[in-house]
Motif scaffolding. Structure first.
Motif, PDB file in Angstrom:
ATOM      1  N   PHE A  64     -12.121  36.014  97.934  1.00 34.98           N
ATOM      2  CA  PHE A  64     -13.400  36.715  98.070  1.00 34.98           C
ATOM      3  C   PHE A  64     -13.969  36.390  99.443  1.00 34.98           C
ATOM      4  O   PHE A  64     -14.229  35.226  99.756  1.00 34.98           O
ATOM      5  N   SER A  65     -14.147  37.411 100.249  1.00 30.20           N
ATOM      6  CA  SER A  65     -14.431  37.238 101.673  1.00 30.20           C
ATOM      7  C   SER A  65     -15.827  37.731 102.046  1.00 30.20           C
ATOM      8  O   SER A  65     -16.276  38.779 101.574  1.00 30.20           O
ATOM      9  N   ARG A  66     -16.512  36.965 102.905  1.00 34.38           N
ATOM     10  CA  ARG A  66     -17.749  37.446 103.510  1.00 34.38           C
ATOM     11  C   ARG A  66     -17.441  38.313 104.721  1.00 34.38           C
ATOM     12  O   ARG A  66     -18.083  39.331 104.964  1.00 34.38           O
ATOM     13  N   ALA A  67     -16.452  37.916 105.509  1.00 28.27           N
ATOM     14  CA  ALA A  67     -16.138  38.645 106.733  1.00 28.27           C
ATOM     15  C   ALA A  67     -15.683  40.069 106.448  1.00 28.27           C
ATOM     16  O   ALA A  67     -15.890  40.967 107.275  1.00 28.27           O
ATOM     17  N   ALA A  68     -15.072  40.292 105.284  1.00 30.11           N
ATOM     18  CA  ALA A  68     -14.592  41.636 104.953  1.00 30.11           C
ATOM     19  C   ALA A  68     -15.739  42.628 104.798  1.00 30.11           C
ATOM     20  O   ALA A  68     -15.523  43.841 104.804  1.00 30.11           O
ATOM     21  N   GLY A  69     -16.963  42.124 104.674  1.00 29.69           N
ATOM     22  CA  GLY A  69     -18.113  43.010 104.550  1.00 29.69           C
ATOM     23  C   GLY A  69     -18.656  43.502 105.876  1.00 29.69           C
ATOM     24  O   GLY A  69     -19.477  44.436 105.907  1.00 29.69           O
ATOM     25  N   VAL A  70     -18.218  42.909 106.980  1.00 26.08           N
ATOM     26  CA  VAL A  70     -18.701  43.324 108.301  1.00 26.08           C
ATOM     27  C   VAL A  70     -18.263  44.761 108.564  1.00 26.08           C
ATOM     28  O   VAL A  70     -17.093  45.114 108.419  1.00 26.08           O
ATOM     29  N   TYR A 293     -16.327  40.180  99.224  1.00 28.25           N
ATOM     30  CA  TYR A 293     -15.410  41.310  99.037  1.00 28.25           C
ATOM     31  C   TYR A 293     -14.031  40.811  98.624  1.00 28.25           C
ATOM     32  O   TYR A 293     -13.467  39.906  99.261  1.00 28.25           O
ATOM     33  N   ALA A 294     -13.520  41.397  97.562  1.00 29.23           N
ATOM     34  CA  ALA A 294     -12.182  41.032  97.100  1.00 29.23           C
ATOM     35  C   ALA A 294     -11.145  41.483  98.131  1.00 29.23           C
ATOM     36  O   ALA A 294     -11.174  42.620  98.599  1.00 29.23           O
ATOM     37  N   THR A 295     -10.245  40.594  98.493  1.00 27.65           N
ATOM     38  CA  THR A 295      -9.197  40.933  99.456  1.00 27.65           C
ATOM     39  C   THR A 295      -7.911  41.387  98.765  1.00 27.65           C
ATOM     40  O   THR A 295      -6.966  41.807  99.426  1.00 27.65           O
ATOM     41  N   GLU A 296      -7.909  41.273  97.431  1.00 23.14           N
ATOM     42  CA  GLU A 296      -6.792  41.786  96.637  1.00 23.14           C
ATOM     43  C   GLU A 296      -7.323  42.063  95.245  1.00 23.14           C
ATOM     44  O   GLU A 296      -8.451  41.682  94.905  1.00 23.14           O
TER      45      GLU A 296
END
Length: 401
Positions: A64-70, A293-296
């Motif tokens: 679960f990523s914070r950076a994926a929300g950018v 954000y889920a990365t998978e």
């Protein structure tokens, strides 16, 4: 297993914040629907995790990523997309910035500041007693205490507190400020920090800001100028804003639970566990924020969260999960097993958690010891509450003693 393509999103938040009461919807959701699809006032749809175990996974699992929300239209309660700096990063970028300042917030370093925090707290209470009741605890005690501590740690003039405290509202505002005001305040805060950075280069000082400037100038690949300014501004704002709010929150809850307050007055050694219990019990956030954000594709709470979907961790709900906390809706200042997530979990666990703990312990311990007759100076319904912010708390807390 539930699939997001089969679920209708529900409006969230469920209702406007009611003082420090946790919305009763969360209890039903933890029991029956631990992960639901929600739509916030702004941004894309998201999942809302309400159980402790699921919230810990969302906060701590690298999938679960914070950076994926950018660059995404993140689910939020504010019109603008906030610029969150380090909070929007994943390792290794997040690790690189965090390491630069983490030593200033270790338990050992914070304990070295305790005597100074106690001195400040006693001085503020002395002034309250001299002026006599009633007094606004927010203005006279809760605001200046953490501001002065973070000023001395970071190396920011306390005399400038009114300005940067005002500008800091831009970081926690949802609707209290217009987008234009938020931009103006952020630019003012960054400009102010930029001026202090320039002064450190001419007149080096042995404080946290000076150390950050040296790290930037002596090894430029570790920190860009923009990162330096935004990181320092974030530390200044976050280093006081939530504690300023939590001190009156904690006092309000204690006054609302007189038996527990009497227990604390009779046994001051309970102060550390009391602070942990208040961190668990008080739902600081007005609503869940900062999606991951889920990365998978990931199964969570009986739901298939697909890669690219955001999940909001409901920290306040997790802290009332009866599978983890016995009698979770009861304030128990002597609670022994208290693995709350009031400071988050995982790589984004609050950097200043130890500092906040110490300040809250000093604040509550000082008020209980010095003002044993502390009470509200107005009827409870007349206490004004903040609105339009990410956090909830009294706008003022008139007290007598």
């Amino acid at each position: 297993m539930t699939d997001s393509r089969q679920v209708t999103a529900r409006p969230y938040p469920f209702a406007a914040p009611d003082r420090l009461n946790l919305d009763p919807h969360y209890a039903r959701l933890r029991r029956d629907e631990p992960l639901i699809r929600v739509r916030l006032p702004f941004g894309e749809e998201a999942w809302l995790a309400t159980r402790y175990a699921d919230v810990r996974v969302v906060l701590g699992d690298a999938r679960f990523s914070r950076a994926a929300g950018v660059g995404r239209d993140q689910p939020r309660t504010m019109p603008r997309q906030p610029d969150l700096g380090m909070l929007a990063m994943d390792p290794p970028d997040h690790t690189r910035l965090r390491r630069l300042v983490a030593k200033a917030f270790t338990a050992r370093r914070v304990e070295q500041l305790r005597s100074r925090a106690q001195e400040i707290a006693d001085g503020l209470v002395d002034e309250m007693i001299e002026a006599g009741p009633p007094a606004d605890l927010v203005e006279r005690f809760a605001t200046p205490l953490p501001i002065q501590v973070i000023c001395e740690l970071l190396g920011v003039p306390f005399a400038d507190r009114d300005n940067f405290h005002t500008w800091s509202e831009a970081i926690v505002s949802t609707t209290s400020l217009s987008p234009e005001q938020i931009q103006e305040y952020m630019q003012s805060l960054w400009g102010y920090i930029g001026e202090l950075v320039a002064i450190r280069r001419v007149e080096p000082i042995d404080d946290l800001l000076g150390a950050m400037v040296r790290a930037r100038d002596e090894n430029e690949d570790r920190l860009t100028e923009q990162e330096l300014v935004q990181l320092a501004a974030g530390l200044l704002a976050a280093g006081h804003e939530t504690t300023v709010t939590q001190i009156p929150n904690f006092v309000y809850v204690l006054l609302d639970n007189p038996a527990e307050l009497a227990r604390l007055r009779a046994d001051p050694a309970l102060v550390p566990s009391a602070v942990e219990e208040l961190l668990r019990f008080v739902p600081l956030g007005a609503a869940s924020a900062f999606p991951r954000y889920a990365t998978e594709d990931i199964e969570l709470g009986g739901v298939l969260v697909r890669a690219g979907e955001p999940v909001l961790p409901a920290v306040g709900s997790a802290n009332r999960d009866g599978t983890v906390f016995a009698d979770p809706d009861r304030l128990d200042l002597g609670r022994e097993a208290n693995p709350h997530v009031g400071f988050g979990h995982g790589v984004h666990h609050c950097l200043g958690a130890q500092l906040a703990r110490m300040e809250l312990q000093v604040a509550i311990g000082t008020l209980v010891n010095r003002l044993p007759g502390l009470r509200l100076a107005v009827p409870e319904p007349e206490v004004p509450w903040k609105s339009g912010l990410l956090v909830r708390g009294p706008l003022a807390l008139p007290v007598a003693w």
